[in-house]
Design a protein around this motif. Structure first.
Motif, PDB file in Angstrom:
ATOM      1  N   LEU A 175       0.869  -1.179  -0.014  1.00 16.50           N
ATOM      2  CA  LEU A 175      -0.053   0.089  -0.119  1.00 16.50           C
ATOM      3  C   LEU A 175       0.889   1.231   0.040  1.00 16.50           C
ATOM      4  O   LEU A 175       2.123   1.313   0.590  1.00 16.50           O
ATOM      5  CB  LEU A 175      -0.877  -0.186   1.070  1.00 16.50           C
ATOM      6  N   LEU A 176       0.393   2.390  -0.798  1.00 14.34           N
ATOM      7  CA  LEU A 176       1.017   3.471  -0.634  1.00 14.34           C
ATOM      8  C   LEU A 176      -0.373   4.455  -0.571  1.00 14.34           C
ATOM      9  O   LEU A 176      -0.917   4.554  -1.518  1.00 14.34           O
ATOM     10  CB  LEU A 176       1.705   3.835  -2.006  1.00 14.34           C
ATOM     11  N   GLY A 177      -0.110   5.312   0.359  1.00 16.35           N
ATOM     12  CA  GLY A 177      -1.239   6.329   0.661  1.00 16.35           C
ATOM     13  C   GLY A 177      -0.523   7.577   0.895  1.00 16.35           C
ATOM     14  O   GLY A 177       0.323   7.878   1.787  1.00 16.35           O
ATOM     15  N   LEU A 236      -3.214   3.746  -3.058  1.00 15.78           N
ATOM     16  CA  LEU A 236      -2.815   2.554  -4.221  1.00 15.78           C
ATOM     17  C   LEU A 236      -2.424   1.362  -3.581  1.00 15.78           C
ATOM     18  O   LEU A 236      -1.497   1.358  -2.653  1.00 15.78           O
ATOM     19  CB  LEU A 236      -1.517   3.332  -4.983  1.00 15.78           C
ATOM     20  N   ALA A 237      -2.640   0.415  -4.219  1.00 15.56           N
ATOM     21  CA  ALA A 237      -2.277  -0.896  -3.652  1.00 15.56           C
ATOM     22  C   ALA A 237      -1.741  -1.800  -4.855  1.00 15.56           C
ATOM     23  O   ALA A 237      -2.342  -1.887  -6.055  1.00 15.56           O
ATOM     24  CB  ALA A 237      -3.625  -1.429  -3.100  1.00 15.56           C
ATOM     25  N   ASP A 238      -0.592  -2.602  -4.565  1.00 18.45           N
ATOM     26  CA  ASP A 238      -0.203  -3.685  -5.496  1.00 18.45           C
ATOM     27  C   ASP A 238       0.310  -3.149  -6.721  1.00 18.45           C
ATOM     28  O   ASP A 238      -0.226  -3.068  -7.677  1.00 18.45           O
ATOM     29  CB  ASP A 238      -0.930  -4.878  -5.669  1.00 18.45           C
ATOM     30  N   ARG A 239       1.656  -2.968  -6.675  1.00 18.59           N
ATOM     31  CA  ARG A 239       2.473  -2.735  -8.165  1.00 18.59           C
ATOM     32  C   ARG A 239       2.152  -4.007  -9.042  1.00 18.59           C
ATOM     33  O   ARG A 239       2.160  -5.190  -8.685  1.00 18.59           O
ATOM     34  CB  ARG A 239       3.763  -2.309  -7.982  1.00 18.59           C
ATOM     35  N   LEU A 240       1.848  -3.514 -10.315  1.00 19.70           N
ATOM     36  CA  LEU A 240       1.655  -4.680 -11.266  1.00 19.70           C
ATOM     37  C   LEU A 240       2.959  -5.719 -11.439  1.00 19.70           C
ATOM     38  O   LEU A 240       2.833  -6.961 -11.804  1.00 19.70           O
ATOM     39  CB  LEU A 240       1.489  -4.105 -12.810  1.00 19.70           C
TER      40      LEU A 240
END
Length: 428
Positions: free
Chosen positions: A136-138, A153-157
């Motif tokens: 997570l990035l918030g 934003l959650a989970d890089r591809l």
């Protein structure tokens, strides 16, 4: 010596590659900021912020939570990236209220970055059916110095955790997002104020019994544009029903003021003299020319007069679009006839009158060009589309018919619009 040169070359190459990547990411950020700043509708801006942030850092999921008035929870939550199947699995689960990590970011608006959402000490777990998320990035989004909401934003591809570069990029985007949100909110306030002012200038339709009538006005979609479109309908001393729609050139205070002045003058002339519509328009044109500096305007003035067995529509046009006649069986046709000159062009030139018998239950729709103008369609195409829509909904009550026409216009909304519909009653 050769080994040292090779190592130095590799170091320089790596630095150049890093600089190129940084430059590319900066360009992506600038493009993203420009894309967000071009939007004016607040719901569109909010969703664009989420999708743009996801693209910048390659995130699988994203969301924006808007704080409630107490700033202790979320009043709105905009998720992106959830599939239809995942949404179906969460059927019955309400909107996030701002607990767990979401709540932690609300109460501690510093950037939040974690590689293990379930293992974070403030995690509260996911609701049933929620897709699994790991990283997570918030970041918080501020508007005029106050926290407006949080971007998640959650989970890089690529499966990697979010890094400091991702955090820096999203923080920069959040700063631009705050400005875009502020602009969109200001746009909504300006548009609401312009619409309210415009509506204050337009009349509430009086009791026109035995006729039924309805009208609707829609402002232009551009911010702060005051329009010159107007409508009016009155019962006259000779039992005729007078109707008019008009459009003053311009989109400013002068156009709005000229619209109100023209409407009021016309209403006085209608009551003062029971003469053909062309005669009333001529007198209005002369009066406006003599005592005002009003801009050019178009208008369609009509009288629905009682007869022995039916009604008669008499109308005259000052450069305006023709009215649309909807018969009781649902047929629709335009009352095309020779239009006269617009008001304010040449007051000495007469305008023709036209007449058409109306059966009981006929509906006449008067409208301004904002309803049908579209940059990608010819006016004839737009008029055909309008007639088709009107015919398909001919059986609706007039207020619902006007609402339908305004909600599904052939025009693109760049101009304001006015619609007035009148239906003939049974003869007694």
């Amino acid at each position: 010596m050769q080994l040292r040169l090779d190592a130095e070359w590799d170091r320089v190459t790596q630095q150049l590659h890093t600089l190129a990547e940084a430059h590319e990411r900066l360009q992506e950020l600038l493009s993203a900021v420009l894309a967000i700043s071009r939007e004016l509708e607040l719901p569109v801006v909010l969703r664009r912020i989420v999708t743009t942030a996801m693209d910048l850092v390659g995130a699988r999921y994203g969301a924006l939570g808007v704080l409630d008035e107490e700033r202790t929870g979320l009043s709105e939550f905009i998720p992106v990236g959830i599939t239809d199947q995942e949404l179906a699995a969460m059927a019955g689960v309400g909107q996030p209220r701002g607990r767990g990590l979401l709540g932690h970011l609300i109460h501690h608006p510093e950037p939040l970055r974690t590689e293990n959402i379930p293992g974070h000490p403030h995690a509260a777990g996911f609701p049933p059916g929620h897709p699994p998320m790991r990283s997570l990035l918030g970041v918080a989004i501020s508007v005029r110095g106050e926290i407006y909401g949080d971007l998640y934003l959650a989970d890089r591809l690529d499966g990697r955790p979010f890094d400091t570069e991702d955090e820096s990029v999203v923080l920069a985007l959040a700063g631009a997002a705050g400005v875009a949100i502020d602009k969109a909110r200001l746009f909504e306030q300006v548009r609401a104020g312009a619409e309210q002012f415009q509506r204050l200038l337009l009349p509430h339709l009086p009791d026109l019994r035995p006729f039924t009538a309805a009208a609707i006005y829609r402002p232009a979609t551009a911010p702060g544009l005051l329009g010159g479109d107007w409508y009016d309908a009155v019962l006259l001393p000779d039992n005729a029903c007078a109707t008019v729609v008009g459009d003053v050139v311009g989109h400013d205070m002068q156009a709005a003021a000229a619209m109100a002045q023209t409407r009021n003058m016309l209403r006085a002339l209608l009551y003062d003299r029971c003469t053909p519509p062309s005669s009333v328009l001529t007198q209005l044109d002369r009066t406006l020319h003599a005592i005002t500096d009003d801009p050019v305007a178009t208008a369609c003035l009509a009288r629905i007069e009682p007869g022995d067995d039916a009604w008669t529509l008499r109308w005259s046009s000052a450069g305006h679009l023709p009215p649309l006649l909807i018969s009781p069986d649902g047929g629709a046709e335009y009352l095309d006839a020779e239009p006269g000159l617009p008001l304010g062009v040449d007051a000495s030139q007469p305008r023709p009158d036209h007449a058409r018998p109306l059966p009981v239950g006929a509906t006449v729709v008067f409208f301004t060009d904002g309803l049908v103008e579209h940059p990608h369609y010819s006016i004839d195409t737009s008029l055909r589309l309008l007639a088709t829509t009107a015919a398909a909904h001919a059986g609706l009550p007039l207020d619902a018919l006007c609402q339908t026409l305004a909600d599904h216009p052939p025009g693109d909304g760049h101009d304001d619009m006015a619609i007035l519909a009148v239906r003939t009653p049974p003869r007694t």
